[in-house]
Design a protein around this motif. Structure first.
Motif, PDB file in Angstrom:
ATOM      1  N   ASP A  51       0.872  -1.167   0.000  1.00 50.91           N
ATOM      2  CA  ASP A  51       0.000   0.000   0.000  1.00 50.91           C
ATOM      3  C   ASP A  51       0.909   1.218   0.000  1.00 50.91           C
ATOM      4  OD1 ASP A  51      -1.712   2.093   0.476  1.00 50.91           O
ATOM      5  OD2 ASP A  51      -2.564   1.262   2.322  1.00 50.91           O
ATOM      6  N   PHE A  52       1.012   1.892  -1.124  1.00 51.28           N
ATOM      7  CA  PHE A  52       1.942   3.004  -1.260  1.00 51.28           C
ATOM      8  C   PHE A  52       1.459   4.274  -0.563  1.00 51.28           C
ATOM      9  CE2 PHE A  52       3.275   0.195  -4.708  1.00 51.28           C
ATOM     10  CZ  PHE A  52       4.626   0.095  -4.403  1.00 51.28           C
ATOM     11  N   ASP A  53       0.278   4.221   0.041  1.00 53.30           N
ATOM     12  CA  ASP A  53      -0.186   5.339   0.850  1.00 53.30           C
ATOM     13  C   ASP A  53       0.256   5.184   2.306  1.00 53.30           C
ATOM     14  OD1 ASP A  53      -1.508   6.611  -1.267  1.00 53.30           O
ATOM     15  OD2 ASP A  53      -3.281   5.350  -0.992  1.00 53.30           O
ATOM     16  N   LYS A  54       0.871   4.049   2.618  1.00 55.35           N
ATOM     17  CA  LYS A  54       1.319   3.754   3.971  1.00 55.35           C
ATOM     18  C   LYS A  54       2.849   3.824   4.023  1.00 55.35           C
ATOM     19  CE  LYS A  54       1.148   0.108   7.438  1.00 55.35           C
ATOM     20  NZ  LYS A  54       0.777  -1.251   7.768  1.00 55.35           N
TER      21      LYS A  54
END
Length: 181
Positions: free
Chosen positions: A61-64
């Motif tokens: 998850d590249f938002d994390k």
């Protein structure tokens, strides 16, 4: 990069101008034909490598933000970081690195408290401990480490932990350029 990594793992200094210890030009993904030519004589090698690849499944998850955890047994990372920062401050003052500390004690103490709070709230306590661990290791083994680079040099906590060698208070460096709450 490989020769620097090898030098660090073997506690050696890399000689300037000396090339990689890997004297090959094959650092690329080989084609299926090249792999068949190299490993075709080993029964099942190619098929098994495909089976292994098919079993690998990684989704990020590249938002994390993913940060490693520092191994702590009996205390929380933030408590270890705090103790190391305050001890480091005392050490820097005793060494004479911070020669105007007593005249600016309140400013230094408030800045350390503030930074420790931001570091903890943003979840970076483990990160600081890990960086201090490998910078301290490098220094102990005589592996050159710079005085600090980029916005990280603006942290008094990093300075007190000997991660950096630039007193951000002396040069009025802004911590929020490093970690902006």
């Amino acid at each position: 990069v490989e020769d620097v990594d090898k030098a660090v793992r073997e506690y050696q200094r890399k000689k300037a101008g000396k090339g990689s210890s890997f004297d090959v030009d094959e650092f690329y993904y080989k084609t299926s034909d090249e792999m068949r030519m190299l490993f075709g004589k080993y029964s099942g090698a190619l098929e098994n490598s495909v089976k292994i690849a098919e079993r690998c499944n990684l989704e990020l998850d590249f938002d994390k933000i993913y940060l490693p955890k520092y191994p702590c047994i009996d205390r929380q990372p933030k408590d270890i970081l705090s103790a190391m920062a305050w001890e480091g401050l005392r050490n820097r003052v005793q060494l004479g690195d911070i020669n105007k500390y007593h005249a600016n004690k309140r400013k230094y103490d408030e800045r350390i408290e503030y930074e420790l709070s931001v570091i903890d709230n943003m979840g970076y306590s483990d990160y600081f401990l890990i960086v201090q661990d490998y910078v301290g290791f490098a220094k102990a083994k005589g592996i050159p480490v710079g005085p600090g680079r980029g916005s990280g040099a603006a942290s008094i906590v990093a300075y007190c932990m000997h991660i950096t060698e630039v007193d951000p208070m002396k040069y009025a460096l802004i911590f929020e350029r490093f970690l902006n709450p």
